[in-house]
Design a protein around this motif. Structure first.
Motif, PDB file in Angstrom:
ATOM      1  N   ARG A 105     -26.748 -19.002   5.669  1.00 18.07           N
ATOM      2  CA  ARG A 105     -26.949 -19.788   4.446  1.00 18.07           C
ATOM      3  C   ARG A 105     -28.080 -19.201   3.614  1.00 18.07           C
ATOM      4  N   GLU A 106     -29.177 -18.854   4.253  1.00 18.55           N
ATOM      5  CA  GLU A 106     -30.316 -18.301   3.516  1.00 18.55           C
ATOM      6  C   GLU A 106     -29.988 -16.940   2.917  1.00 18.55           C
ATOM      7  N   ARG A 107     -29.232 -16.124   3.632  1.00 18.40           N
ATOM      8  CA  ARG A 107     -28.817 -14.835   3.070  1.00 18.40           C
ATOM      9  C   ARG A 107     -27.921 -15.044   1.861  1.00 18.40           C
ATOM     10  N   LEU A 108     -27.039 -16.039   1.936  1.00 18.65           N
ATOM     11  CA  LEU A 108     -26.125 -16.307   0.825  1.00 18.65           C
ATOM     12  C   LEU A 108     -26.845 -16.930  -0.371  1.00 18.65           C
ATOM     13  N   VAL A 109     -27.918 -17.663  -0.122  1.00 20.09           N
ATOM     14  CA  VAL A 109     -28.742 -18.163  -1.228  1.00 20.09           C
ATOM     15  C   VAL A 109     -29.306 -16.975  -2.019  1.00 20.09           C
ATOM     16  N   ASN A 110     -29.620 -15.876  -1.331  1.00 16.66           N
ATOM     17  CA  ASN A 110     -30.086 -14.667  -2.025  1.00 16.66           C
ATOM     18  C   ASN A 110     -29.008 -14.117  -2.950  1.00 16.66           C
ATOM     19  N   VAL A 111     -27.752 -14.197  -2.535  1.00 11.86           N
ATOM     20  CA  VAL A 111     -26.653 -13.747  -3.393  1.00 11.86           C
ATOM     21  C   VAL A 111     -26.629 -14.586  -4.674  1.00 11.86           C
ATOM     22  N   ILE A 112     -26.828 -15.884  -4.532  1.00  9.22           N
ATOM     23  CA  ILE A 112     -26.869 -16.762  -5.707  1.00  9.22           C
ATOM     24  C   ILE A 112     -28.032 -16.370  -6.617  1.00  9.22           C
ATOM     25  N   THR A 113     -29.205 -16.217  -6.028  1.00  8.92           N
ATOM     26  CA  THR A 113     -30.408 -15.907  -6.807  1.00  8.92           C
ATOM     27  C   THR A 113     -30.262 -14.592  -7.566  1.00  8.92           C
ATOM     28  N   TYR A 114     -29.845 -13.533  -6.856  1.00  7.31           N
ATOM     29  CA  TYR A 114     -29.694 -12.230  -7.509  1.00  7.31           C
ATOM     30  C   TYR A 114     -28.521 -12.218  -8.488  1.00  7.31           C
ATOM     31  N   GLY A 115     -27.452 -12.935  -8.163  1.00  4.86           N
ATOM     32  CA  GLY A 115     -26.310 -13.015  -9.080  1.00  4.86           C
ATOM     33  C   GLY A 115     -26.670 -13.723 -10.373  1.00  4.86           C
ATOM     34  N   ASN A 116     -27.407 -14.820 -10.254  1.00  4.85           N
ATOM     35  CA  ASN A 116     -27.850 -15.526 -11.459  1.00  4.85           C
ATOM     36  C   ASN A 116     -28.778 -14.655 -12.305  1.00  4.85           C
ATOM     37  N   ALA A 117     -29.676 -13.941 -11.643  1.00  5.12           N
ATOM     38  CA  ALA A 117     -30.600 -13.071 -12.375  1.00  5.12           C
ATOM     39  C   ALA A 117     -29.839 -11.951 -13.088  1.00  5.12           C
ATOM     40  N   ALA A 118     -28.797 -11.439 -12.447  1.00  5.63           N
ATOM     41  CA  ALA A 118     -28.002 -10.381 -13.074  1.00  5.63           C
ATOM     42  C   ALA A 118     -27.317 -10.884 -14.338  1.00  5.63           C
ATOM     43  N   VAL A 119     -26.779 -12.085 -14.274  1.00  8.24           N
ATOM     44  CA  VAL A 119     -26.054 -12.638 -15.417  1.00  8.24           C
ATOM     45  C   VAL A 119     -26.996 -13.068 -16.533  1.00  8.24           C
ATOM     46  N   HIS A 120     -28.051 -13.795 -16.175  1.00  9.72           N
ATOM     47  CA  HIS A 120     -28.902 -14.410 -17.195  1.00  9.72           C
ATOM     48  C   HIS A 120     -30.044 -13.527 -17.684  1.00  9.72           C
ATOM     49  N   GLU A 121     -30.470 -12.578 -16.841  1.00 12.33           N
ATOM     50  CA  GLU A 121     -31.610 -11.746 -17.217  1.00 12.33           C
ATOM     51  C   GLU A 121     -31.282 -10.259 -17.268  1.00 12.33           C
ATOM     52  N   GLY A 122     -30.082  -9.894 -16.849  1.00 11.52           N
ATOM     53  CA  GLY A 122     -29.685  -8.490 -16.866  1.00 11.52           C
ATOM     54  C   GLY A 122     -30.370  -7.644 -15.817  1.00 11.52           C
ATOM     55  N   THR A 123     -30.873  -8.266 -14.757  1.00 10.99           N
ATOM     56  CA  THR A 123     -31.559  -7.507 -13.711  1.00 10.99           C
ATOM     57  C   THR A 123     -30.553  -6.928 -12.722  1.00 10.99           C
ATOM     58  N   SER A 124     -31.007  -5.936 -11.994  1.00  4.88           N
ATOM     59  CA  SER A 124     -30.170  -5.323 -10.963  1.00  4.88           C
ATOM     60  C   SER A 124     -30.981  -5.180  -9.682  1.00  4.88           C
ATOM     61  N   VAL A 125     -30.305  -4.813  -8.607  1.00  9.51           N
ATOM     62  CA  VAL A 125     -30.977  -4.617  -7.324  1.00  9.51           C
ATOM     63  C   VAL A 125     -30.804  -3.162  -6.905  1.00  9.51           C
ATOM     64  N   ASN A 126     -31.688  -2.705  -6.014  1.00 12.01           N
ATOM     65  CA  ASN A 126     -31.539  -1.338  -5.529  1.00 12.01           C
ATOM     66  C   ASN A 126     -30.362  -1.272  -4.560  1.00 12.01           C
ATOM     67  N   SER A 127     -29.946  -0.071  -4.220  1.00  9.58           N
ATOM     68  CA  SER A 127     -28.728   0.091  -3.421  1.00  9.58           C
ATOM     69  C   SER A 127     -28.878  -0.485  -2.021  1.00  9.58           C
ATOM     70  N   GLU A 128     -30.059  -0.435  -1.442  1.00  5.31           N
ATOM     71  CA  GLU A 128     -30.265  -0.997  -0.106  1.00  5.31           C
ATOM     72  C   GLU A 128     -30.117  -2.521  -0.120  1.00  5.31           C
ATOM     73  N   ASP A 129     -30.715  -3.159  -1.114  1.00  2.00           N
ATOM     74  CA  ASP A 129     -30.588  -4.614  -1.243  1.00  2.00           C
ATOM     75  C   ASP A 129     -29.140  -5.009  -1.522  1.00  2.00           C
ATOM     76  N   PHE A 130     -28.471  -4.217  -2.359  1.00  2.00           N
ATOM     77  CA  PHE A 130     -27.073  -4.517  -2.672  1.00  2.00           C
ATOM     78  C   PHE A 130     -26.216  -4.431  -1.414  1.00  2.00           C
ATOM     79  N   ARG A 131     -26.430  -3.401  -0.606  1.00  2.95           N
ATOM     80  CA  ARG A 131     -25.677  -3.271   0.645  1.00  2.95           C
ATOM     81  C   ARG A 131     -25.886  -4.474   1.547  1.00  2.95           C
ATOM     82  N   TYR A 132     -27.135  -4.931   1.653  1.00  5.31           N
ATOM     83  CA  TYR A 132     -27.462  -6.092   2.468  1.00  5.31           C
ATOM     84  C   TYR A 132     -26.733  -7.341   1.964  1.00  5.31           C
TER      85      TYR A 132
END
Length: 104
Positions: free
Chosen positions: A40-67
């Protein structure tokens, strides 16, 4: 990241429906025993990073994306593949011995 978040949303909808927000529905998946607290906590990170990508245009590094991708993959395996395979398996030792006593 937005795509991973959208995929997460669809899997969670399949698991617990559409009532409430996505984080709340993740907690419901946990409460029903579909995922662990760690998942659940790992999936909350998907929500957090996904929202940031949509609303702020941020991205993650390839290691974080793989995780994060592996977190979604684990959810998909557990929800659609392993759970379906386990539906025909006995739930406990007593049930297992009961089934084995009826085999010809």
């Amino acid at each position: 990241m937005a795509g991973l978040r959208m995929l997460l949303e669809q899997v969670v909808r399949d698991g617990v429906g559409v009532d409430g927000n996505l984080r709340g529905r993740l907690y419901e998946l946990h409460n029903r025993g579909f995922i662990t607290a760690h998942q659940r906590e790992r999936l909350v990170n998907v929500i957090t990073y996904g929202n940031a990508a949509v609303h702020e245009g941020t991205s993650v590094n390839s290691e974080d994306f793989r995780y994060l991708l592996m977190s979604i993959e684990h959810l998909l395996l557990g929800h659609f593949v392993l759970r379906q395979s386990a539906l025909g398996l006995p739930q406990n030792e007593a049930e297992q011995s009961l089934r084995s006593s009826f085999t010809p």
